[in-house]
Design a protein around this motif. Sequence first.
Motif, PDB file in Angstrom:
ATOM      1  N   MET A   1      42.265  47.493  42.477  1.00 19.33           N
ATOM      2  CA  MET A   1      42.838  46.301  42.036  1.00 19.33           C
ATOM      3  C   MET A   1      42.824  45.283  42.938  1.00 19.33           C
ATOM      4  N   LYS A   2      42.370  43.526  42.832  1.00 18.25           N
ATOM      5  CA  LYS A   2      42.411  43.234  43.476  1.00 18.25           C
ATOM      6  C   LYS A   2      43.452  41.936  43.411  1.00 18.25           C
ATOM      7  N   GLN A   3      43.547  41.164  44.793  1.00 22.34           N
ATOM      8  CA  GLN A   3      44.426  40.510  44.842  1.00 22.34           C
ATOM      9  C   GLN A   3      44.508  39.039  45.246  1.00 22.34           C
ATOM     10  N   ALA A   4      44.678  37.888  44.509  1.00 23.16           N
ATOM     11  CA  ALA A   4      43.939  36.897  44.573  1.00 23.16           C
ATOM     12  C   ALA A   4      44.869  35.630  44.622  1.00 23.16           C
ATOM     13  N   LEU A   5      45.120  34.302  45.394  1.00 22.62           N
ATOM     14  CA  LEU A   5      45.606  33.484  44.673  1.00 22.62           C
ATOM     15  C   LEU A   5      44.940  32.502  43.613  1.00 22.62           C
ATOM     16  N   ALA A   6      45.100  32.963  42.782  1.00 22.72           N
ATOM     17  CA  ALA A   6      44.498  31.731  41.486  1.00 22.72           C
ATOM     18  C   ALA A   6      45.145  30.817  41.703  1.00 22.72           C
ATOM     19  N   THR A   7      44.637  30.071  40.949  1.00 15.95           N
ATOM     20  CA  THR A   7      44.529  28.211  40.960  1.00 15.95           C
ATOM     21  C   THR A   7      45.036  27.944  39.582  1.00 15.95           C
ATOM     22  N   VAL A   8      45.715  27.381  38.845  1.00 13.56           N
ATOM     23  CA  VAL A   8      46.499  27.201  37.765  1.00 13.56           C
ATOM     24  C   VAL A   8      44.911  25.665  36.734  1.00 13.56           C
ATOM     25  N   ILE A   9      44.758  26.804  36.127  1.00 10.68           N
ATOM     26  CA  ILE A   9      43.741  25.459  35.186  1.00 10.68           C
ATOM     27  C   ILE A   9      44.220  25.021  33.986  1.00 10.68           C
ATOM     28  N   SER A  10      45.639  25.515  33.462  1.00 16.68           N
ATOM     29  CA  SER A  10      46.258  24.610  32.828  1.00 16.68           C
ATOM     30  C   SER A  10      47.661  25.653  31.990  1.00 16.68           C
ATOM     31  N   ASN A  11      48.396  24.973  31.912  1.00 17.44           N
ATOM     32  CA  ASN A  11      49.998  25.454  31.688  1.00 17.44           C
ATOM     33  C   ASN A  11      50.787  24.944  30.679  1.00 17.44           C
ATOM     34  N   GLU A  12      50.572  25.695  28.786  1.00 21.50           N
ATOM     35  CA  GLU A  12      50.939  25.186  28.010  1.00 21.50           C
ATOM     36  C   GLU A  12      51.891  25.324  27.140  1.00 21.50           C
ATOM     37  N   LYS A  13      53.558  24.404  26.799  1.00 17.65           N
ATOM     38  CA  LYS A  13      54.172  24.938  25.769  1.00 17.65           C
ATOM     39  C   LYS A  13      53.475  25.477  24.910  1.00 17.65           C
ATOM     40  N   ILE A  14      53.265  26.327  23.684  1.00 13.90           N
ATOM     41  CA  ILE A  14      52.656  26.909  22.395  1.00 13.90           C
ATOM     42  C   ILE A  14      54.105  27.753  21.483  1.00 13.90           C
ATOM     43  N   LEU A  15      55.084  27.217  21.883  1.00 13.99           N
ATOM     44  CA  LEU A  15      56.046  27.205  21.146  1.00 13.99           C
ATOM     45  C   LEU A  15      57.660  26.698  21.599  1.00 13.99           C
ATOM     46  N   LEU A  34      44.677  30.941  34.206  1.00 15.10           N
ATOM     47  CA  LEU A  34      44.285  30.941  35.859  1.00 15.10           C
ATOM     48  C   LEU A  34      43.122  31.426  36.465  1.00 15.10           C
ATOM     49  N   ARG A  35      42.115  30.642  37.178  1.00 13.02           N
ATOM     50  CA  ARG A  35      41.482  31.370  37.698  1.00 13.02           C
ATOM     51  C   ARG A  35      40.976  32.162  38.749  1.00 13.02           C
ATOM     52  N   CYS A  36      40.376  33.375  38.880  1.00 12.43           N
ATOM     53  CA  CYS A  36      40.730  34.534  39.955  1.00 12.43           C
ATOM     54  C   CYS A  36      39.358  35.114  38.288  1.00 12.43           C
ATOM     55  N   PRO A  37      38.452  34.702  39.296  1.00 12.23           N
ATOM     56  CA  PRO A  37      37.258  35.671  38.697  1.00 12.23           C
ATOM     57  C   PRO A  37      36.823  37.300  39.364  1.00 12.23           C
ATOM     58  N   GLU A  38      37.573  37.593  40.604  1.00 11.88           N
ATOM     59  CA  GLU A  38      37.246  38.615  40.929  1.00 11.88           C
ATOM     60  C   GLU A  38      38.271  39.780  40.139  1.00 11.88           C
ATOM     61  N   ILE A  39      39.605  39.114  39.465  1.00 15.89           N
ATOM     62  CA  ILE A  39      40.012  40.261  38.817  1.00 15.89           C
ATOM     63  C   ILE A  39      39.845  39.807  37.339  1.00 15.89           C
ATOM     64  N   ALA A  40      39.188  38.813  36.442  1.00 13.30           N
ATOM     65  CA  ALA A  40      38.713  38.206  35.524  1.00 13.30           C
ATOM     66  C   ALA A  40      36.927  39.545  35.436  1.00 13.30           C
ATOM     67  N   ALA A  41      36.296  39.234  36.460  1.00 13.23           N
ATOM     68  CA  ALA A  41      35.270  40.246  35.632  1.00 13.23           C
ATOM     69  C   ALA A  41      36.178  42.244  35.710  1.00 13.23           C
ATOM     70  N   GLU A  42      37.055  42.211  35.912  1.00  8.39           N
ATOM     71  CA  GLU A  42      37.013  43.462  35.810  1.00  8.39           C
ATOM     72  C   GLU A  42      38.338  43.890  34.771  1.00  8.39           C
ATOM     73  N   ALA A  43      39.118  42.861  34.507  1.00 13.70           N
ATOM     74  CA  ALA A  43      40.191  42.900  33.884  1.00 13.70           C
ATOM     75  C   ALA A  43      39.068  43.860  32.352  1.00 13.70           C
ATOM     76  N   LYS A  44      40.306  44.657  31.787  1.00 12.14           N
ATOM     77  CA  LYS A  44      40.294  45.510  30.717  1.00 12.14           C
ATOM     78  C   LYS A  44      41.320  44.988  29.311  1.00 12.14           C
ATOM     79  N   SER A  45      40.700  44.994  28.528  1.00 11.34           N
ATOM     80  CA  SER A  45      42.184  45.354  26.664  1.00 11.34           C
ATOM     81  C   SER A  45      43.027  45.994  27.432  1.00 11.34           C
ATOM     82  N   ASP A  70      34.727  33.446  30.710  1.00  9.48           N
ATOM     83  CA  ASP A  70      33.571  33.658  31.507  1.00  9.48           C
ATOM     84  C   ASP A  70      33.633  32.611  32.438  1.00  9.48           C
ATOM     85  N   ARG A  71      34.391  31.936  32.324  1.00  7.79           N
ATOM     86  CA  ARG A  71      34.597  30.678  33.832  1.00  7.79           C
ATOM     87  C   ARG A  71      35.030  31.713  34.819  1.00  7.79           C
ATOM     88  N   GLY A  72      35.369  32.668  34.638  1.00  7.88           N
ATOM     89  CA  GLY A  72      36.585  33.822  34.979  1.00  7.88           C
ATOM     90  C   GLY A  72      37.752  33.612  35.946  1.00  7.88           C
TER      91      GLY A  72
END
Length: 272
Positions: A1-15, A34-45, A70-72
């Motif tokens: 488990m990683k802790q991250a201060l993730a940066t918002v890349i986009s936040n869109e209302k879709i419904l 959210l950009r958080c490469p350390e969490i994205a690299a380990e994430a499983k569906s 693949d941008r993290g």
Amino acid sequence: MKQALATVISNEKILGELERPHARAISGSWIIWLRCPEIAAEAKSGQFVMARCGEECTLPRPFSIHRVNDRGDIALFFIVWEDGKGTNWLLQRNQSDSVEIFGPLGNGFSIKPASRNLLLVAGGIGIAPLLFLTDLALNQRYSVTLLYGTENASRYPESLLPPRIRLVSVTEDGAIGEKGRVTDTLPKYADWADQIFACGPTAMYLDMARRKKELGLEGKPVQISLEMRMGCGHGVCYACTVRTKEGLKQVCKDGPVFDLDDIIWDELSLNT
Ligand code: FES
């Protein structure tokens, strides 16, 4: 488990908002990247993250990992209840803001090496973790059929689904696709599937567990993702305990993905 201060890349209302005379009103649904490469690299569906949602929320909130690129970056797809403090805070995050998250958490879905045909069953917001699974499975050349059921036409946009997916739409009022409940379509597709993965409300799982034979699920490996109230997200507070055939388990640590057959559904239905 990683802790991250993730940066918002986009936040869109879709419904948009949903008036629900007999239930909590919904202000809409959003997808936040959210950009958080350390969490994205380990994430499983099937795994999730906990997000701290402002000073008014003492406890962090759980969110399924909806997609990973693949941008993290990871995406969270979330419904905003009119009175939901955490999600109302999250929807107000703008590009370049920071969100404190930790994860990935829990045990996700697993595809057996011998499987070819994967049947995904999504009820409502249950589509959230299944798109991550879909992206991975299609990249690995599995055949994927998604049965997606909602109450009405207010549903996840088809344009955001991967083009190679075979989609079967179901609505309870018949506005889009077949009319009925998503589980009613299972008998047509269960036989084709080597494995079934489901995410939706407890009522959907109860229906699958109680009508296994009628729905064609007998003998099929079925993995489901449970949604429970969570306090800590990593096995400390016991807020998410469920009874399984192997004793008490914690959804955040032992799940959220379980085999359909492992859960004692009658007991769970009394507590949800
Ligand atoms: Fe605390 Fe699961 S959320 S033990």
